[in-house]
Enzyme design. Structure first.
Site, PDB file in Angstrom:
ATOM      1  CG  ASN A   1      -0.407  -0.375   2.461  1.00 36.88           C
ATOM      2  OD1 ASN A   1       0.601  -0.965   2.555  1.00 36.88           O
ATOM      3  ND2 ASN A   1      -1.027   0.127   3.610  1.00 36.88           N
ATOM      4  CB  ILE A   2       1.345   3.761  -2.430  1.00 37.94           C
ATOM      5  CG1 ILE A   2       2.372   2.571  -2.506  1.00 37.94           C
ATOM      6  CG2 ILE A   2       2.158   5.041  -2.367  1.00 37.94           C
ATOM      7  CD1 ILE A   2       2.794   2.481  -4.206  1.00 37.94           C
ATOM      8  CD  GLU A   3      -1.411   4.711   4.576  1.00 35.89           C
ATOM      9  OE1 GLU A   3      -0.933   5.473   5.361  1.00 35.89           O
ATOM     10  OE2 GLU A   3      -2.140   3.650   5.134  1.00 35.89           O
TER      11      GLU A   3
ATOM     12  CB  CYS B   1      -5.079  -1.498  -1.479  1.00 37.55           C
ATOM     13  SG  CYS B   1      -6.587  -0.818  -0.433  1.00 37.55           S
TER      14      CYS B   1
ATOM     15  CD  GLU C   1      -5.396  -5.865  -1.294  1.00 37.73           C
ATOM     16  OE1 GLU C   1      -4.696  -4.679  -1.124  1.00 37.73           O
ATOM     17  OE2 GLU C   1      -6.029  -6.356  -0.332  1.00 37.73           O
TER      18      GLU C   1
ATOM     19  CB  CYS D   1     -10.892  -2.480   0.503  1.00 43.83           C
ATOM     20  SG  CYS D   1     -10.159  -1.914  -0.960  1.00 43.83           S
TER      21      CYS D   1
ATOM     22  CB  CYS E   1      -8.726  -4.379  -3.466  1.00 46.54           C
ATOM     23  SG  CYS E   1      -7.519  -2.917  -3.487  1.00 46.54           S
TER      24      CYS E   1
HETATM   25  N1  THU Z   1      -5.054  -1.707   2.626  1.00 40.78           N
HETATM   26  C1  THU Z   1      -4.635  -2.523   1.657  1.00 40.78           C
HETATM   27  O1  THU Z   1      -3.502  -2.022   1.201  1.00 40.78           O
HETATM   28  N2  THU Z   1      -5.278  -3.631   1.393  1.00 40.78           N
HETATM   29  C2  THU Z   1      -6.177  -4.168   1.990  1.00 40.78           C
HETATM   30  O2  THU Z   1      -6.609  -5.091   1.778  1.00 40.78           O
HETATM   31  C3  THU Z   1      -6.930  -3.404   3.019  1.00 40.78           C
HETATM   32  C4  THU Z   1      -6.281  -1.975   3.331  1.00 40.78           C
HETATM   33  C5  THU Z   1      -4.399  -0.508   3.173  1.00 40.78           C
HETATM   34  C6  THU Z   1      -5.047   0.812   2.612  1.00 40.78           C
HETATM   35  C7  THU Z   1      -4.446   1.784   3.898  1.00 40.78           C
HETATM   36  O3  THU Z   1      -3.291   2.240   3.132  1.00 40.78           O
HETATM   37  C8  THU Z   1      -4.357   0.867   4.888  1.00 40.78           C
HETATM   38  O4  THU Z   1      -4.374  -0.381   4.531  1.00 40.78           O
HETATM   39  C9  THU Z   1      -5.284   1.122   6.038  1.00 40.78           C
HETATM   40  O5  THU Z   1      -6.729   1.017   5.623  1.00 40.78           O
END
Ligand code: THU
Length: 118
Positions: A29-31, A40, A42, A73, A76
């Protein structure tokens, strides 16, 4: 997961997609400071998969450091379903390995399919 950029949620996630010819595409994941603009693990993995030539996805694995059996989520699930079949295996992992095996059909029953748009 080790490569996640998650300074805001501090919730690193990793995903891996394996194609039938054995290629593995990974993602984390990259915020972004503007929170909704992040994405996310995925989705990162799907980007690598497409740029790597695509192909039939046979297995997916997802892992989160702070949560056993983190499942994709809703967004995804829809993105993964675009490139998978309902019987594609999805491994929900914990820090010791596979904690539960489900299918994409389990994850997104009655999902919208693009066939009708073609
Ligand atoms: N996140 C994912 O990368 N994949 C998932 O299946 C669930 C959530 C990430 C998104 C965000 O960066 C962090 O988890 C918290 O929601």
């Amino acid at each position: 997961m080790a490569k996640a950029y998650a300074p805001y949620s501090k919730f690193p996630v990793g995903a891996a997609l394996r194609t039938e010819d054995g290629r593995v595409f990974t993602g984390a994941n990259i915020e972004v400071a503007s929170y909704p603009e992040g994405w996310c693990a995925e989705t990162t993995a799907l980007g690598h998969y497409i740029m790597g030539g695509g192909g039939k996805i046979v297995e997916i694995a997802v892992i989160a450091e702070r949560m056993a059996k983190c499942s994709p989520c809703g967004g995804c699930r829809q993105r993964l379903a675009e490139f998978c079949r309902p019987d594609t295996k999805l491994y929900l992992c914990d820090n010791t390995g596979v904690a539960e095996t489900v299918t994409m059909g389990d994850m997104l029953p009655y999902g919208f399919r693009g066939d009708i748009l073609k």
